[in-house]
Motif scaffolding. Sequence first.
Motif, PDB file in Angstrom:
ATOM      1  N   MET A   1      -7.881 -34.403 -22.944  1.00 16.83           N
ATOM      2  CA  MET A   1      -6.510 -34.676 -22.501  1.00 16.83           C
ATOM      3  C   MET A   1      -5.990 -33.470 -21.710  1.00 16.83           C
ATOM      4  O   MET A   1      -6.015 -32.339 -22.188  1.00 16.83           O
ATOM      5  N   SER A   2      -5.535 -33.727 -20.477  1.00 17.97           N
ATOM      6  CA  SER A   2      -4.999 -32.608 -19.696  1.00 17.97           C
ATOM      7  C   SER A   2      -3.566 -32.347 -20.148  1.00 17.97           C
ATOM      8  O   SER A   2      -2.777 -33.281 -20.340  1.00 17.97           O
ATOM      9  N   ALA A   3      -3.247 -31.057 -20.295  1.00 14.99           N
ATOM     10  CA  ALA A   3      -1.905 -30.711 -20.761  1.00 14.99           C
ATOM     11  C   ALA A   3      -0.900 -30.841 -19.619  1.00 14.99           C
ATOM     12  O   ALA A   3      -1.198 -30.499 -18.480  1.00 14.99           O
ATOM     13  N   VAL A   4       0.278 -31.368 -19.925  1.00 18.63           N
ATOM     14  CA  VAL A   4       1.367 -31.360 -18.950  1.00 18.63           C
ATOM     15  C   VAL A   4       1.875 -29.922 -18.839  1.00 18.63           C
ATOM     16  O   VAL A   4       2.094 -29.394 -17.750  1.00 18.63           O
ATOM     17  N   LEU A   5       2.041 -29.307 -19.995  1.00 20.68           N
ATOM     18  CA  LEU A   5       2.577 -27.949 -20.026  1.00 20.68           C
ATOM     19  C   LEU A   5       1.720 -27.109 -20.966  1.00 20.68           C
ATOM     20  O   LEU A   5       1.382 -27.560 -22.067  1.00 20.68           O
ATOM     21  N   SER A   6       1.370 -25.927 -20.538  1.00 20.83           N
ATOM     22  CA  SER A   6       0.731 -25.026 -21.494  1.00 20.83           C
ATOM     23  C   SER A   6       1.321 -23.629 -21.378  1.00 20.83           C
ATOM     24  O   SER A   6       1.566 -23.137 -20.269  1.00 20.83           O
ATOM     25  N   LEU A   7       1.616 -23.075 -22.519  1.00 17.65           N
ATOM     26  CA  LEU A   7       2.173 -21.722 -22.592  1.00 17.65           C
ATOM     27  C   LEU A   7       1.122 -20.846 -23.251  1.00 17.65           C
ATOM     28  O   LEU A   7       0.582 -21.204 -24.298  1.00 17.65           O
ATOM     29  N   GLU A   8       0.824 -19.729 -22.604  1.00 17.75           N
ATOM     30  CA  GLU A   8      -0.147 -18.796 -23.178  1.00 17.75           C
ATOM     31  C   GLU A   8       0.519 -17.448 -23.368  1.00 17.75           C
ATOM     32  O   GLU A   8       0.947 -16.823 -22.394  1.00 17.75           O
ATOM     33  N   SER A   9       0.635 -17.032 -24.624  1.00 11.91           N
ATOM     34  CA  SER A   9       1.213 -15.724 -24.966  1.00 11.91           C
ATOM     35  C   SER A   9       2.508 -15.452 -24.207  1.00 11.91           C
ATOM     36  O   SER A   9       2.669 -14.411 -23.580  1.00 11.91           O
ATOM     37  N   VAL A  10       3.419 -16.413 -24.247  1.00 10.72           N
ATOM     38  CA  VAL A  10       4.671 -16.270 -23.493  1.00 10.72           C
ATOM     39  C   VAL A  10       5.705 -15.473 -24.297  1.00 10.72           C
ATOM     40  O   VAL A  10       5.973 -15.773 -25.457  1.00 10.72           O
ATOM     41  N   SER A  11       6.236 -14.447 -23.667  1.00  5.02           N
ATOM     42  CA  SER A  11       7.352 -13.699 -24.238  1.00  5.02           C
ATOM     43  C   SER A  11       8.504 -13.726 -23.253  1.00  5.02           C
ATOM     44  O   SER A  11       8.286 -13.812 -22.044  1.00  5.02           O
ATOM     45  N   VAL A  12       9.722 -13.701 -23.786  1.00  2.17           N
ATOM     46  CA  VAL A  12      10.915 -13.613 -22.945  1.00  2.17           C
ATOM     47  C   VAL A  12      11.665 -12.363 -23.381  1.00  2.17           C
ATOM     48  O   VAL A  12      11.950 -12.194 -24.574  1.00  2.17           O
ATOM     49  N   LEU A  13      11.939 -11.485 -22.424  1.00  2.93           N
ATOM     50  CA  LEU A  13      12.592 -10.217 -22.764  1.00  2.93           C
ATOM     51  C   LEU A  13      13.924 -10.093 -22.040  1.00  2.93           C
ATOM     52  O   LEU A  13      14.062 -10.536 -20.890  1.00  2.93           O
TER      53      LEU A  13
END
Length: 322
Positions: A1-13
């Motif tokens: 299954m192809s991902a619509v959205l993928s987050l990899e090690s996301v940080s918000v500063l």
Amino acid sequence: MSAVLSLESVSVLYRKGRTMVPAVRDVTLEIGRGETLGLVGESGSGKSSLATAITGLLPSGGRVDGTVRFEGSDLTGLAASDRRRLRGTAIATIAQDPFTSLNPVVRIGRQLVEFQHWQTDRSRAERWRRAAEMLAQVGLSDPEARMRQYPHQLSGGIRQRVAIAAALLVNPRLLIADEPTTALDATTEDQIIGLIRNARQAIDGAVVFITHDMSVVRRLCDRVAVLYAGQVVETGPVGTVLGDPRHPYTKALLACDPAGIETPTRLLPTIPGTVPAPGNLPPGCVFAPRCTAALPVCSQRSPRPSAAGPGHSAACHLMGTA
Ligand SMILES: Nc1ncnc2c1ncn2[C@@H]1O[C@H](COP(=O)(O)OP(=O)(O)OP(=O)(O)O)[C@@H](O)[C@H]1O
Ligand SMILES: [Mg+2]
């Protein structure tokens, strides 16, 4: 299954004085086509910050680290104009307060036409017709009359329906709803949840639904990510996480869910204490100071996520001990 959205090690500063402090830390998630992911956590846990990492609508002074991929393409470093095009054609958001997405001094009809700016194959008349159709689809009677009104002439529930119509008019493949029912009464909330459920079927993509309310997750979502102090502390299929929660924070959130309380009282339970502010995190597990099950190790070492079952993981030192 192809991902619509993928987050990899996301940080918000965010900038705080002379340093950057993380409001979201190291989040890794995938959302597949046809899926609705619930992002749940108390106020201040970083839900909206994570949403802005996806939409690119970060406040000034904010920064995103890690990788955000939409349909396989890396959004990191995308030019502002490409971001705008993406928000006008593929990624739509519905906010808690629809006033934030609707212009108070412009009539509804004109706004709904302008939302279709990037749909260049549609003439102005076609955009108007589609707007009226969409208003009817979200349950508004006499759409043409609504389109002549200003946002302040509508009730909160109707405004939210207009905001949903606006989002759907761009045929999004990713819909991000950030607490869209928090300001509404229970009956209107039910109707809006029903609309978002229908919307999910209509869009060929995925939905991220942000809420602090476990009962909404139960009713709407396929998978859930529980966020605490900017970290995903537990994630998995809704049935598994809500039926067999493994992280004490998830258990505490569920204990506050009115739907799960057998003898309703007037005063709903809350978790004692507050979410720590970014830049002021406790050592070890971020939840340890509020955790009734904490062991000495919890205030010393940060737990890593470990598997609790298929697609289900939690970051808690107690996982190995139970
Ligand atoms: N623009 C900003 N600048 C600095 N700090 C911010 C900014 N926006 C949010 N924060 C901080 O980041 C943390 C997470 O906030 P965020 O709004 O993402 O949480 P949330 O889970 O969406 O909360 P709520 O349920 O109240 O909407 C909070 O401590 C907040 O004070
Ligand atoms: Mg928020």
